[in-house]
Design a protein around this motif. Structure first.
Motif, mmCIF file in Angstrom:
data_model
loop_
_atom_site.group_PDB
_atom_site.id
_atom_site.type_symbol
_atom_site.label_atom_id
_atom_site.label_comp_id
_atom_site.label_asym_id
_atom_site.label_seq_id
_atom_site.Cartn_x
_atom_site.Cartn_y
_atom_site.Cartn_z
ATOM 1 N N LYS A 18 -57.788 -60.399 3.082
ATOM 2 C CA LYS A 18 -58.860 -60.939 2.226
ATOM 3 C C LYS A 18 -58.290 -61.328 0.872
ATOM 4 C CE LYS A 18 -62.376 -57.858 4.010
ATOM 5 N NZ LYS A 18 -63.371 -56.866 3.620
ATOM 6 N N TRP A 19 -57.449 -60.467 0.317
ATOM 7 C CA TRP A 19 -56.811 -60.743 -0.967
ATOM 8 C C TRP A 19 -55.938 -61.990 -0.856
ATOM 9 C CZ3 TRP A 19 -51.752 -61.109 -2.535
ATOM 10 C CH2 TRP A 19 -51.549 -61.124 -3.912
ATOM 11 N N LEU A 20 -55.222 -62.099 0.259
ATOM 12 C CA LEU A 20 -54.365 -63.257 0.472
ATOM 13 C C LEU A 20 -55.186 -64.541 0.555
ATOM 14 C CD1 LEU A 20 -51.447 -64.185 0.936
ATOM 15 C CD2 LEU A 20 -51.824 -63.829 3.383
ATOM 16 N N ALA A 21 -56.331 -64.473 1.220
ATOM 17 C CA ALA A 21 -57.217 -65.639 1.282
ATOM 18 C C ALA A 21 -57.667 -66.030 -0.120
ATOM 19 C CB ALA A 21 -58.430 -65.335 2.164
ATOM 20 N N GLY A 22 -58.043 -65.039 -0.924
ATOM 21 C CA GLY A 22 -58.464 -65.321 -2.295
ATOM 22 C C GLY A 22 -57.338 -65.889 -3.137
ATOM 23 N N ALA A 23 -56.133 -65.372 -2.933
ATOM 24 C CA ALA A 23 -54.999 -65.851 -3.726
ATOM 25 C C ALA A 23 -54.589 -67.269 -3.335
ATOM 26 C CB ALA A 23 -53.816 -64.902 -3.563
ATOM 27 N N LEU A 24 -54.500 -67.526 -2.030
ATOM 28 C CA LEU A 24 -54.026 -68.843 -1.590
ATOM 29 C C LEU A 24 -55.087 -69.938 -1.675
ATOM 30 C CD1 LEU A 24 -51.853 -67.896 1.521
ATOM 31 C CD2 LEU A 24 -51.100 -68.429 -0.801
ATOM 32 N N LEU A 25 -56.314 -69.607 -1.328
ATOM 33 C CA LEU A 25 -57.377 -70.611 -1.362
ATOM 34 C C LEU A 25 -58.153 -70.594 -2.676
ATOM 35 C CD1 LEU A 25 -58.730 -70.244 2.287
ATOM 36 C CD2 LEU A 25 -57.199 -71.996 1.377
ATOM 37 N N GLY A 26 -57.983 -69.536 -3.447
ATOM 38 C CA GLY A 26 -58.708 -69.420 -4.710
ATOM 39 C C GLY A 26 -58.191 -70.334 -5.802
ATOM 40 N N THR A 68 -59.790 -72.030 -18.493
ATOM 41 C CA THR A 68 -60.795 -71.365 -17.664
ATOM 42 C C THR A 68 -60.311 -71.150 -16.240
ATOM 43 O OG1 THR A 68 -62.491 -72.446 -18.987
ATOM 44 C CG2 THR A 68 -63.203 -71.511 -16.910
ATOM 45 N N CYS A 69 -59.357 -71.926 -15.811
ATOM 46 C CA CYS A 69 -58.906 -71.891 -14.425
ATOM 47 C C CYS A 69 -58.339 -70.524 -14.026
ATOM 48 C CB CYS A 69 -57.866 -72.984 -14.216
ATOM 49 S SG CYS A 69 -57.577 -73.341 -12.498
ATOM 50 N N LEU A 70 -57.535 -69.897 -14.859
ATOM 51 C CA LEU A 70 -56.920 -68.610 -14.509
ATOM 52 C C LEU A 70 -57.958 -67.498 -14.339
ATOM 53 C CD1 LEU A 70 -54.402 -66.931 -13.908
ATOM 54 C CD2 LEU A 70 -54.242 -66.510 -16.365
ATOM 55 N N PRO A 71 -58.869 -67.289 -15.312
ATOM 56 C CA PRO A 71 -59.875 -66.241 -15.079
ATOM 57 C C PRO A 71 -60.773 -66.525 -13.875
ATOM 58 C CG PRO A 71 -59.940 -66.984 -17.365
ATOM 59 C CD PRO A 71 -58.972 -67.854 -16.650
ATOM 60 N N LEU A 72 -61.056 -67.793 -13.611
ATOM 61 C CA LEU A 72 -61.864 -68.141 -12.448
ATOM 62 C C LEU A 72 -61.115 -67.812 -11.168
ATOM 63 C CD1 LEU A 72 -64.451 -69.340 -11.300
ATOM 64 C CD2 LEU A 72 -63.424 -71.598 -11.558
ATOM 65 N N TRP A 73 -59.815 -68.076 -11.137
ATOM 66 C CA TRP A 73 -58.989 -67.750 -9.977
ATOM 67 C C TRP A 73 -58.994 -66.238 -9.729
ATOM 68 C CZ3 TRP A 73 -52.971 -67.832 -9.896
ATOM 69 C CH2 TRP A 73 -52.509 -67.667 -8.589
ATOM 70 N N VAL A 74 -58.835 -65.468 -10.781
ATOM 71 C CA VAL A 74 -58.859 -64.004 -10.650
ATOM 72 C C VAL A 74 -60.228 -63.541 -10.131
ATOM 73 C CG1 VAL A 74 -58.716 -61.833 -11.931
ATOM 74 C CG2 VAL A 74 -57.058 -63.654 -12.378
ATOM 75 N N ALA A 75 -61.290 -64.148 -10.636
ATOM 76 C CA ALA A 75 -62.636 -63.793 -10.168
ATOM 77 C C ALA A 75 -62.805 -64.123 -8.684
ATOM 78 C CB ALA A 75 -63.688 -64.520 -10.997
ATOM 79 N N ILE A 76 -62.266 -65.239 -8.241
ATOM 80 C CA ILE A 76 -62.347 -65.618 -6.829
ATOM 81 C C ILE A 76 -61.559 -64.623 -5.973
ATOM 82 C CG2 ILE A 76 -61.690 -67.375 -5.127
ATOM 83 C CD1 ILE A 76 -62.334 -69.479 -7.323
ATOM 84 N N CYS A 129 -63.667 -61.492 -5.775
ATOM 85 C CA CYS A 129 -64.842 -61.699 -4.919
ATOM 86 C C CYS A 129 -64.462 -61.831 -3.449
ATOM 87 C CB CYS A 129 -65.621 -62.924 -5.372
ATOM 88 S SG CYS A 129 -66.467 -62.674 -6.935
ATOM 89 N N SER A 130 -63.241 -62.264 -3.177
ATOM 90 C CA SER A 130 -62.826 -62.397 -1.779
ATOM 91 C C SER A 130 -62.774 -61.032 -1.086
ATOM 92 C CB SER A 130 -61.475 -63.101 -1.674
ATOM 93 O OG SER A 130 -60.435 -62.272 -2.155
ATOM 94 N N LEU A 131 -62.614 -59.971 -1.840
ATOM 95 C CA LEU A 131 -62.600 -58.629 -1.253
ATOM 96 C C LEU A 131 -63.993 -58.176 -0.820
ATOM 97 C CD1 LEU A 131 -60.141 -56.921 -3.745
ATOM 98 C CD2 LEU A 131 -59.638 -57.792 -1.455
ATOM 99 N N SER A 167 -61.823 -60.462 7.054
ATOM 100 C CA SER A 167 -60.823 -61.420 6.583
ATOM 101 C C SER A 167 -61.145 -62.824 7.080
ATOM 102 C CB SER A 167 -59.437 -61.022 7.081
ATOM 103 O OG SER A 167 -59.066 -59.800 6.520
ATOM 104 N N ARG A 168 -61.618 -62.891 8.323
ATOM 105 C CA ARG A 168 -61.970 -64.195 8.890
ATOM 106 C C ARG A 168 -63.055 -64.877 8.061
ATOM 107 N NH1 ARG A 168 -65.491 -66.261 13.106
ATOM 108 N NH2 ARG A 168 -64.417 -67.933 14.209
ATOM 109 N N ALA A 169 -64.062 -64.109 7.656
ATOM 110 C CA ALA A 169 -65.134 -64.670 6.832
ATOM 111 C C ALA A 169 -64.590 -65.152 5.490
ATOM 112 C CB ALA A 169 -66.234 -63.637 6.618
ATOM 113 N N ALA A 170 -63.686 -64.389 4.898
ATOM 114 C CA ALA A 170 -63.101 -64.790 3.613
ATOM 115 C C ALA A 170 -62.351 -66.108 3.749
ATOM 116 C CB ALA A 170 -62.167 -63.695 3.090
ATOM 117 N N TRP A 171 -61.510 -66.204 4.782
ATOM 118 C CA TRP A 171 -60.747 -67.433 4.989
ATOM 119 C C TRP A 171 -61.665 -68.621 5.257
ATOM 120 C CZ3 TRP A 171 -55.746 -68.234 3.965
ATOM 121 C CH2 TRP A 171 -54.908 -67.136 3.852
#
Length: 100
Positions: free
Chosen positions: A7-15, A44-52, A55-57, A62-66
């Motif tokens: 889930k974290w990986l989905a947020g990091a790569l797609l976020g 604003t992009c960096l804090p938004l990425w961290v928030a995504i 939230c991905s967690l 994991s499938r739903a996150a991706w």
């Protein structure tokens, strides 16, 4: 790999692309044009990425996150592409050329 790790990986790569697309969509309609808000969008992009990523967690799996993050990316980039075709948003090539 555990569910939380993917889930974290989905947020990091797609976020990151999602954060960039959302910030770009936010500045396109500014009264002074997109140029007037580009610095704020980059900041604003960096804090938004961290928030995504955070939230991905919250997704049940994991499938739903991706799937949800991939769908959000497709939607945002599709909207950016449509705005470019309608000549509301400049293309990346034109935006990078110096003004004459």
């Amino acid at each position: 790999m555990s569910g939380m790790g993917t889930k974290w990986l989905a947020g990091a790569l797609l976020g990151l692309p999602l954060a960039v697309a959302l910030c770009t969509l936010a500045i396109i309609g500014l009264p002074g044009g997109w140029e007037s808000g580009v610095v704020a969008a980059v900041v604003t992009c960096l804090p938004l990425w961290v928030a995504i990523i955070c939230c991905s967690l919250l997704f049940r799996s994991s499938r739903a996150a991706w799937l949800w993050l991939a769908g959000a990316n497709l939607l945002c980039f599709g909207l950016l592409w449509a705005l470019r075709l309608l000549h509301v948003a400049p293309s990346a090539v034109l935006a990078s050329l110096p003004a004459s």
